[in-house]
Design a protein around this motif. Structure first.
Motif, PDB file in Angstrom:
ATOM      1  N   ARG A 286      13.024  -5.639   2.292  1.00  0.00           N
ATOM      2  CA  ARG A 286      12.862  -3.960   1.996  1.00  0.00           C
ATOM      3  C   ARG A 286      11.195  -4.735   0.563  1.00  0.00           C
ATOM      4  O   ARG A 286      10.965  -2.989   0.690  1.00  0.00           O
ATOM      5  CB  ARG A 286      13.693  -3.856   1.289  1.00  0.00           C
ATOM      6  N   THR A 287      11.336  -6.053   0.199  1.00  0.00           N
ATOM      7  CA  THR A 287      10.425  -5.697  -0.730  1.00  0.00           C
ATOM      8  C   THR A 287       9.496  -6.344  -0.585  1.00  0.00           C
ATOM      9  O   THR A 287       9.410  -7.357  -0.849  1.00  0.00           O
ATOM     10  CB  THR A 287      11.066  -5.850  -2.393  1.00  0.00           C
ATOM     11  N   THR A 288       7.788  -6.660  -1.850  1.00  0.00           N
ATOM     12  CA  THR A 288       6.887  -7.669  -1.839  1.00  0.00           C
ATOM     13  C   THR A 288       7.383  -8.604  -2.654  1.00  0.00           C
ATOM     14  O   THR A 288       6.962  -9.652  -2.101  1.00  0.00           O
ATOM     15  CB  THR A 288       5.595  -7.288  -2.601  1.00  0.00           C
ATOM     16  N   VAL A 289       8.223  -8.658  -3.194  1.00  0.00           N
ATOM     17  CA  VAL A 289       8.459 -10.216  -4.032  1.00  0.00           C
ATOM     18  C   VAL A 289       8.848 -10.856  -3.537  1.00  0.00           C
ATOM     19  O   VAL A 289       8.324 -11.972  -3.008  1.00  0.00           O
ATOM     20  CB  VAL A 289       9.610  -9.615  -5.237  1.00  0.00           C
ATOM     21  N   LYS A 290      10.383 -11.056  -2.516  1.00  0.00           N
ATOM     22  CA  LYS A 290      10.494 -12.421  -2.023  1.00  0.00           C
ATOM     23  C   LYS A 290       9.376 -12.693  -0.192  1.00  0.00           C
ATOM     24  O   LYS A 290       9.149 -13.671  -0.170  1.00  0.00           O
ATOM     25  CB  LYS A 290      11.591 -11.463  -1.540  1.00  0.00           C
ATOM     26  N   ILE A 291       8.761 -11.597  -0.350  1.00  0.00           N
ATOM     27  CA  ILE A 291       8.095 -11.334   1.113  1.00  0.00           C
ATOM     28  C   ILE A 291       6.750 -12.198   0.193  1.00  0.00           C
ATOM     29  O   ILE A 291       5.989 -13.226   1.233  1.00  0.00           O
ATOM     30  CB  ILE A 291       7.455 -10.359   1.230  1.00  0.00           C
ATOM     31  N   GLY A 292       6.582 -12.263  -0.687  1.00  0.00           N
ATOM     32  CA  GLY A 292       5.259 -12.765  -1.233  1.00  0.00           C
ATOM     33  C   GLY A 292       5.463 -14.159  -1.181  1.00  0.00           C
ATOM     34  O   GLY A 292       4.742 -15.314  -1.349  1.00  0.00           O
TER      35      GLY A 292
ATOM     36  N   ALA B 194       0.977  -1.451  -0.157  1.00  0.00           N
ATOM     37  CA  ALA B 194       0.057  -0.071   0.297  1.00  0.00           C
ATOM     38  C   ALA B 194       0.866   1.383   0.211  1.00  0.00           C
ATOM     39  O   ALA B 194       0.167   1.859  -1.519  1.00  0.00           O
ATOM     40  CB  ALA B 194      -0.812   0.156   1.317  1.00  0.00           C
ATOM     41  N   VAL B 195       1.947   1.335   0.598  1.00  0.00           N
ATOM     42  CA  VAL B 195       2.769   2.356   0.527  1.00  0.00           C
ATOM     43  C   VAL B 195       3.521   3.091  -0.138  1.00  0.00           C
ATOM     44  O   VAL B 195       3.840   3.602  -0.543  1.00  0.00           O
ATOM     45  CB  VAL B 195       3.354   2.373   2.162  1.00  0.00           C
ATOM     46  N   GLY B 196       3.033   1.685  -1.177  1.00  0.00           N
ATOM     47  CA  GLY B 196       5.133   1.474  -2.275  1.00  0.00           C
ATOM     48  C   GLY B 196       3.832   2.367  -3.116  1.00  0.00           C
ATOM     49  O   GLY B 196       4.484   2.786  -4.243  1.00  0.00           O
TER      50      GLY B 196
END
Length: 758
Positions: free
Chosen positions: A442-448, A210-212
């Motif tokens: 830091r990014t949503t890619v790895k968290i995803g 969301a913040v991104g």
């Protein structure tokens, strides 16, 4: 004359019926040594409590703010997580949209809303609720504290009529296999760990996504700034948890309602403006074509598509905060339609602007409402975290009660709605973990990638337990079970294989986190079982107890003593240690065993089981206090006052039953010779005993609690020494002690120490 005869016959019939009831109760009272004498044993059958529609609708509104924040904010990142390498063919959009529609329908709507929610344990859900149902039907628990009287508790009852052969065979195999018992417990702990891991990842991916979005409006916002803003929001969210689910729900629900209205409205706008033809995605043929075109790449992309159902497990874990009906209403009327419209709108936009797939959500927002939508998106992302945080609290409370988690303080935040809890220690540990993951990834890619593994693994485990429940408890037709496994089980295994492929791209995080939690849970449960077995093997016999209490060198002082232990069958060995070192006992002594049943709630009138230690003049009793895993242990009325009332009730009812038994001596026909030669009636004897109990209570209540140190026995293996001497004792020293968990007054607490060699 005839009328008199009829009256007399009716009277005789009623008398005979009363005699049958009385003697059946007497038979129950005189059973073997298993603490079957129960205060408040006459109770009415208690079914599932009815909730009026006004309350259901209130809870349905609340649930929108608590349960659906996670799944509701999935449109922020699903398409971008699925098409990580861009869109190669325009019809791939239809294939992925069809995947999302059918996954939402099959897993979220059919599996969870209409099937899994029915497997709740008297209104409570989650992995441990399923495990508890199985434990009640089959004796697969590893702690030997079962009692026949537990089956008399209202909420304990299960439908077991018309038992099928396959149900009986499966039950017998589970009960006779030690491996099956350990495997079920291990799977439950692993599923619990995954849900807690889900609770860590949800705030990270939702808030960062969301913040991104602010990058679309200004280029001055750097990645570092987005990360630190996300961290600040996450910290504020966890600090807000102490106000409770009730207040949080009413605060968040209007925001999530606005969110659903906006994403549905924007979806309709994009659907009409860009490409209404995406309605063709309701045809599953496009899924087949998508896999034919992309083959392995399509299979890998499933790890992104599955994020459309993140938070679905929260529906089941959070059902104890609400009701099944309220969640079904809110899901079918608000959440599901809004999500379908949102994804269809995004697909319509992408059909015309396929290069914008990395920022699908924000790019598809009409310019006039961009900033309002950004604000609502950030607020909704914050709220998304609430679903899994609430579910984490619920599931930890369940595991705590069943001896599978170290002792922590559970605070019930609502006097109006049961099951709404807050756990301070867990809340702050989750906060630290979320902050660490956000800063580290830091990014949503790895968290995803990590998120997908946690989501699908718990869903697969839930399906496995549900199949056992279908066979053993529901006795579902075999064709329906096969259909469930084939349709839903196959889809979940396909998704699981896809997310595991990304193990080295961040997928290791939930597995590492779950391994850490699983280790803590296993260590605590292992030593908990060892301690219980040790006490059971070294318990004091009734003869030894009477000899100890009746010792003339042992002084009986005025007062009321509660001696706590976890041992249900017998007197713990630590009492002999106490009596040898402190040659004084209070005039009334009650051995209290706090026992958690594998059910969610136990009625107050069914909670206390008493038994007298003979002879009567010793005034020594045994008591098992039974709780469900969601029961509140700290009521407005103090525990000791409730126990006193139930003890006096037991004394009177016991005397009543004994007076109705066939008489063999003076005591049984209702007279007792006192020490001064005066003949007391049974009533006088009972009131005298009640007065002794009351007097002891007035003189003061002392809580005696065994604080057993545990060490590995001589000759134990290295692993056993590490688990007991270091891991368990580290947890025990750094977490709350029993008196803090039960809120026992410190001024009236006496701890008795003893070392157990396990």
């Amino acid at each position: 004359m005839s009328a008199d005869v009829v009256v007399n016959e009716e009277s005789d019939t009623e008398t005979r019926e009363v005699d049958v009831v009385v003697f059946s109760q007497i038979k129950k009272l005189r059973r073997a040594d298993s603490l079957e004498v129960e205060a408040g044993k006459f109770h009415h059958p208690h079914g599932s409590k009815t909730v009026d529609w006004s309350t259901i609708l209130h809870l349905a509104f609340q649930s929108i703010g608590i349960v659906y924040g996670d799944i509701g904010t999935s449109p922020l990142y699903v398409f971008s997580s699925t098409f990580t390498d861009g869109i190669k063919h325009n019809d791939d959009i239809l294939g992925v949209l069809s995947l999302i529609i059918y996954t939402l329908t099959l897993i979220t709507l059919i599996k969870y809303v209409f099937i899994v929610l029915q497997a709740n344990d008297n209104g409570d859900g989650g992995t441990f609720a399923l495990y508890s149902l199985i434990c009640r039907y089959a004796k697969v628990g590893l702690i030997p504290n079962q009692q026949l009287e537990d089956q008399d508790v209202s909420n304990y009852q299960l439908m077991s009529n018309n038992r099928l052969g396959r149900a009986t065979r499966l039950k017998s195999k589970l009960e006779n296999s030690q491996f099956s018992k350990y495997f079920l417990l291990f799977a439950t702990m692993l599923g619990t760990s995954m849900v807690i891991g889900d609770g860590v990842l949800t705030p990270c991916i939702s808030v960062l996504s969301a913040v991104g979005g602010i990058k679309q409006a200004t280029t001055e916002m750097t990645e570092d700034m987005i990360v630190w803003i996300s961290v600040a929001i996450i910290i504020m969210l966890f600090l807000f948890q102490r106000f409770g689910t009730d207040k949080v729900g009413y605060t968040f629900a209007p925001i999530i309602c606005i969110w659903f209205a906006l994403i549905a409205g924007i979806g309709v706008f994009n659907f009409i403006k860009h490409d209404p033809g995406v309605i063709k995605a309701v045809n599953p043929k496009y899924i087949v074509d998508y896999f034919r075109r992309n083959k392995k790449r399509a299979w890998i992309s499933l790890g992104g598509a599955v994020l459309a159902i993140t938070g679905t497990e929260a529906m089941f874990a959070d059902v104890g905060h609400f009701t099944v009906r309220s969640i079904q209403i809110s899901m079918c009327s608000v959440t599901f339609p809004s999500l379908i419209l949102a994804y269809m709108g995004q697909a319509s936009y992408l059909r015309k602007h396929s290069l914008d797939v990395a920022d699908t959500f924000y790019k598809s927002i009409p310019d006039p409402i961009y900033w309002p939508m950004f604000v609502v998106a950030v607020m909704a992302a914050v709220i998304a975290s609430q679903a899994m945080i609430s579910g984490t609290f619920s599931i930890i409370q369940q595991s705590l009660s069943l001896g599978c988690f170290p002792r922590v303080k559970v605070i019930h935040t609502s006097t109006k709605y049961e099951g709404q809890v807050y756990i301070p220690e867990v809340n702050y540990l989750l906060m630290l973990a979320c902050v660490g993951v956000t800063i580290g990834f830091r990014t949503t890619v790895k968290i995803g990638n990590a998120y997908g593994i946690a989501v699908v693994f718990v869903m697969t485990l839930t399906s496995s337990f549900l199949v056992l429940i279908m066979i053993m408890i529901w006795k579902t037709h075999i064709l329906l079970i096969i259909a469930y496994v084939f349709c839903i089980g196959t889809v979940e295994m396909l998704y699981l294989s896809s997310v595991l492929y990304k193990f080295d791209q961040g997928g290791y995080l939930p597995l590492a986190f779950s391994t850490f939690l699983l280790t803590i849970m296993y260590v605590w449960n292992y030593v908990y079982r060892k301690k219980y077995t040790y006490e059971l093997d070294h318990k004091i016999s009734p003869e030894k107890l009477r000899e100890t209490v009746g010792d003339t060198n042992l002084c009986r002082i005025p007062g009321f003593a509660l001696f706590y232990s976890e041992l249900v069958h017998g007197i713990p060995p630590i009492f002999k240690h106490y009596a040898d070192n402190v040659p004084a006992l209070h005039s009334v002594l009650v051995f209290v065993s706090i026992k958690s049943l594998p059910i969610s709630k136990v009625l107050l009138e069914e909670r206390f089981l008493f038994r007298r230690i003979e002879p009567r003049e010793l005034n020594v009793f045994r008591c098992v206090v039974r709780y469900g895993y969601t029961d509140m242990r700290n009521k407005h009325e103090s525990f000791e006052s409730v126990l006193l009332g139930k003890l006096k009730e037991f004394i009177r009812e016991e005397a009543c039953f004994l007076s109705l038994m066939p008489s063999n001596n003076n005591e049984e026909v209702g007279v007792v010779e006192g020490g001064d030669g005066h003949i007391d009636t049974k009533d006088e004897m009972v009131e005298r005993e009640v007065e002794i109990v009351d007097r002891g209570f007035r003189c003061g209540v002392v809580h005696l609690m065994g604080e057993s140190e545990v060490v590995a026995s001589e000759g134990a293996g290295l692993m056993k020494k590490v688990v007991i001497d270091y891991a368990y004792n580290f947890l025990r020293r750094n977490l709350r002690q029993s008196d803090k968990v039960f809120d026992i007054p410190h001024k009236r607490l006496l701890k008795v120490g003893m070392t157990y060699e396990l």
